[in-house]
Design an enzyme around this catalytic site. Structure first.
Site, PDB file in Angstrom:
ATOM      1  N   ASP A  36       0.849  -1.190   0.000  1.00  0.00           N
ATOM      2  CA  ASP A  36       0.000   0.000   0.000  1.00  0.00           C
ATOM      3  C   ASP A  36       0.891   1.250   0.000  1.00  0.00           C
ATOM      4  O   ASP A  36       1.888   1.315   0.715  1.00  0.00           O
ATOM      5  CB  ASP A  36      -0.922  -0.013   1.235  1.00  0.00           C
ATOM      6  CG  ASP A  36      -2.067   0.962   1.100  1.00  0.00           C
ATOM      7  OD1 ASP A  36      -3.224   0.505   1.009  1.00  0.00           O
ATOM      8  OD2 ASP A  36      -1.810   2.187   1.081  1.00  0.00           O
ATOM      9  N   ASN A  91     -12.862  -3.551   2.663  1.00  0.00           N
ATOM     10  CA  ASN A  91     -13.896  -2.525   2.736  1.00  0.00           C
ATOM     11  C   ASN A  91     -14.795  -2.657   1.508  1.00  0.00           C
ATOM     12  O   ASN A  91     -14.308  -2.682   0.384  1.00  0.00           O
ATOM     13  CB  ASN A  91     -13.256  -1.133   2.768  1.00  0.00           C
ATOM     14  CG  ASN A  91     -12.365  -0.933   3.980  1.00  0.00           C
ATOM     15  OD1 ASN A  91     -12.705  -1.368   5.082  1.00  0.00           O
ATOM     16  ND2 ASN A  91     -11.224  -0.299   3.792  1.00  0.00           N
ATOM     17  N   GLY A  97     -15.546   2.515   3.842  1.00  0.00           N
ATOM     18  CA  GLY A  97     -14.201   3.035   3.654  1.00  0.00           C
ATOM     19  C   GLY A  97     -13.555   2.647   2.343  1.00  0.00           C
ATOM     20  O   GLY A  97     -12.371   2.920   2.140  1.00  0.00           O
ATOM     21  N   GLN A  98     -14.314   2.016   1.456  1.00  0.00           N
ATOM     22  CA  GLN A  98     -13.720   1.641   0.175  1.00  0.00           C
ATOM     23  C   GLN A  98     -13.496   2.890  -0.678  1.00  0.00           C
ATOM     24  O   GLN A  98     -14.431   3.666  -0.916  1.00  0.00           O
ATOM     25  CB  GLN A  98     -14.608   0.648  -0.585  1.00  0.00           C
ATOM     26  CG  GLN A  98     -13.950   0.136  -1.873  1.00  0.00           C
ATOM     27  CD  GLN A  98     -14.759  -0.955  -2.580  1.00  0.00           C
ATOM     28  OE1 GLN A  98     -15.888  -1.257  -2.174  1.00  0.00           O
ATOM     29  NE2 GLN A  98     -14.182  -1.542  -3.606  1.00  0.00           N
ATOM     30  N   SER A  99     -12.276   3.076  -1.113  1.00  0.00           N
ATOM     31  CA  SER A  99     -11.952   4.239  -1.955  1.00  0.00           C
ATOM     32  C   SER A  99     -11.516   3.820  -3.353  1.00  0.00           C
ATOM     33  O   SER A  99     -11.589   4.630  -4.281  1.00  0.00           O
ATOM     34  CB  SER A  99     -10.858   5.094  -1.294  1.00  0.00           C
ATOM     35  OG  SER A  99      -9.673   4.342  -1.115  1.00  0.00           O
ATOM     36  N   HIS A 104     -10.210  -5.679  -3.174  1.00  0.00           N
ATOM     37  CA  HIS A 104      -8.881  -5.869  -2.593  1.00  0.00           C
ATOM     38  C   HIS A 104      -8.997  -6.223  -1.126  1.00  0.00           C
ATOM     39  O   HIS A 104      -9.952  -5.838  -0.447  1.00  0.00           O
ATOM     40  CB  HIS A 104      -8.010  -4.619  -2.766  1.00  0.00           C
ATOM     41  CG  HIS A 104      -8.636  -3.352  -2.262  1.00  0.00           C
ATOM     42  ND1 HIS A 104      -9.596  -2.655  -2.968  1.00  0.00           N
ATOM     43  CD2 HIS A 104      -8.438  -2.647  -1.120  1.00  0.00           C
ATOM     44  CE1 HIS A 104      -9.946  -1.578  -2.293  1.00  0.00           C
ATOM     45  NE2 HIS A 104      -9.264  -1.560  -1.156  1.00  0.00           N
TER      46      HIS A 104
HETATM   47  P1  AMP Z   1      -9.769   1.151   0.348  1.00  0.00           P
HETATM   48  O1  AMP Z   1      -9.844   2.498   0.989  1.00  0.00           O
HETATM   49  O2  AMP Z   1     -10.195   0.000   1.218  1.00  0.00           O
HETATM   50  O3  AMP Z   1     -10.476   1.137  -0.996  1.00  0.00           O
HETATM   51  O4  AMP Z   1      -8.238   0.876   0.070  1.00  0.00           O
HETATM   52  C1  AMP Z   1      -7.555   1.451  -0.993  1.00  0.00           C
HETATM   53  C2  AMP Z   1      -6.098   1.476  -0.628  1.00  0.00           C
HETATM   54  O5  AMP Z   1      -5.355   1.735  -1.799  1.00  0.00           O
HETATM   55  C3  AMP Z   1      -5.719   2.542   0.398  1.00  0.00           C
HETATM   56  O6  AMP Z   1      -5.168   1.936   1.559  1.00  0.00           O
HETATM   57  C4  AMP Z   1      -4.700   3.393  -0.343  1.00  0.00           C
HETATM   58  O7  AMP Z   1      -3.648   3.843   0.474  1.00  0.00           O
HETATM   59  C5  AMP Z   1      -4.204   2.434  -1.417  1.00  0.00           C
HETATM   60  N1  AMP Z   1      -3.647   3.048  -2.585  1.00  0.00           N
HETATM   61  C6  AMP Z   1      -4.132   4.136  -3.254  1.00  0.00           C
HETATM   62  N2  AMP Z   1      -3.342   4.416  -4.310  1.00  0.00           N
HETATM   63  C7  AMP Z   1      -2.360   3.480  -4.322  1.00  0.00           C
HETATM   64  C8  AMP Z   1      -1.226   3.239  -5.156  1.00  0.00           C
HETATM   65  N3  AMP Z   1      -0.942   4.005  -6.225  1.00  0.00           N
HETATM   66  N4  AMP Z   1      -0.405   2.192  -4.854  1.00  0.00           N
HETATM   67  C9  AMP Z   1      -0.672   1.423  -3.780  1.00  0.00           C
HETATM   68  N5  AMP Z   1      -1.722   1.593  -2.950  1.00  0.00           N
HETATM   69  C10 AMP Z   1      -2.545   2.621  -3.211  1.00  0.00           C
END
Ligand code: AMP
Length: 118
Positions: A36, A91, A97-99, A104
């Site tokens: 991450d 998430n 909290g899914q972004s 994943h």
């Molecule tokens: P979520 O918020 O559960 O969708 O998790 C998404 C994750 O992706 C977060 O922990 C971010 O820090 C991570 N993330 C976002 N951009 C990148 C990237 N370019 N490389 C690796 N991880 C990333």
């Protein structure tokens, strides 16, 4: 099953296509794992299916083996990193909290975790 990393605009598909750099720790036919970029623990690895699936809740019975593949890969990564204790987080949806809308699993380790999560 659709080709790997098929979503043109998905961040994680772009990582899978090597358009965006990432520290990859594991890869097999179905799964990719990488660190991450903003770690929430000393070890924070993301395990993703190569098939673009937006959310766990949107997957179907046909995707079950792929989800299991992700967890098996996560177990292997945890072992390879010698994590004796770790947390697995997935998430699903914005309120959870899914972004990034590519399925994943977060593998978090190297510190103690509170329960329940926030
Ligand atoms: P979520 O918020 O559960 O969708 O998790 C998404 C994750 O992706 C977060 O922990 C971010 O820090 C991570 N993330 C976002 N951009 C990148 C990237 N370019 N490389 C690796 N991880 C990333």
């Amino acid at each position: 099953m659709s080709p790997p990393f098929a979503d043109a605009s998905c961040l994680f598909c772009r990582i899978g296509r090597r358009e965006i750099p990432a520290k990859i720790v594991f890869e097999n036919e179905h799964v990719l794992a990488f660190h991450d970029v903003a770690p929430k623990a000393p070890t924070h690895v993301l395990v993703i299916p190569k098939t673009h699936l937006a959310r766990i809740s949107e997957t179907s019975e046909a995707d079950t083996a792929l989800l299991v593949d992700c967890l098996a890969a996560l177990r292997g990564v945890a072992r390879s990193l010698s994590l004796e204790s770790y947390r697995v987080v997935a998430n699903d949806g914005a309120d959870a909290g899914q972004s990034v809308f590519h399925v994943h699993f977060h593998l978090l380790g190297g510190r103690a975790f509170a329960w329940p999560p926030g």
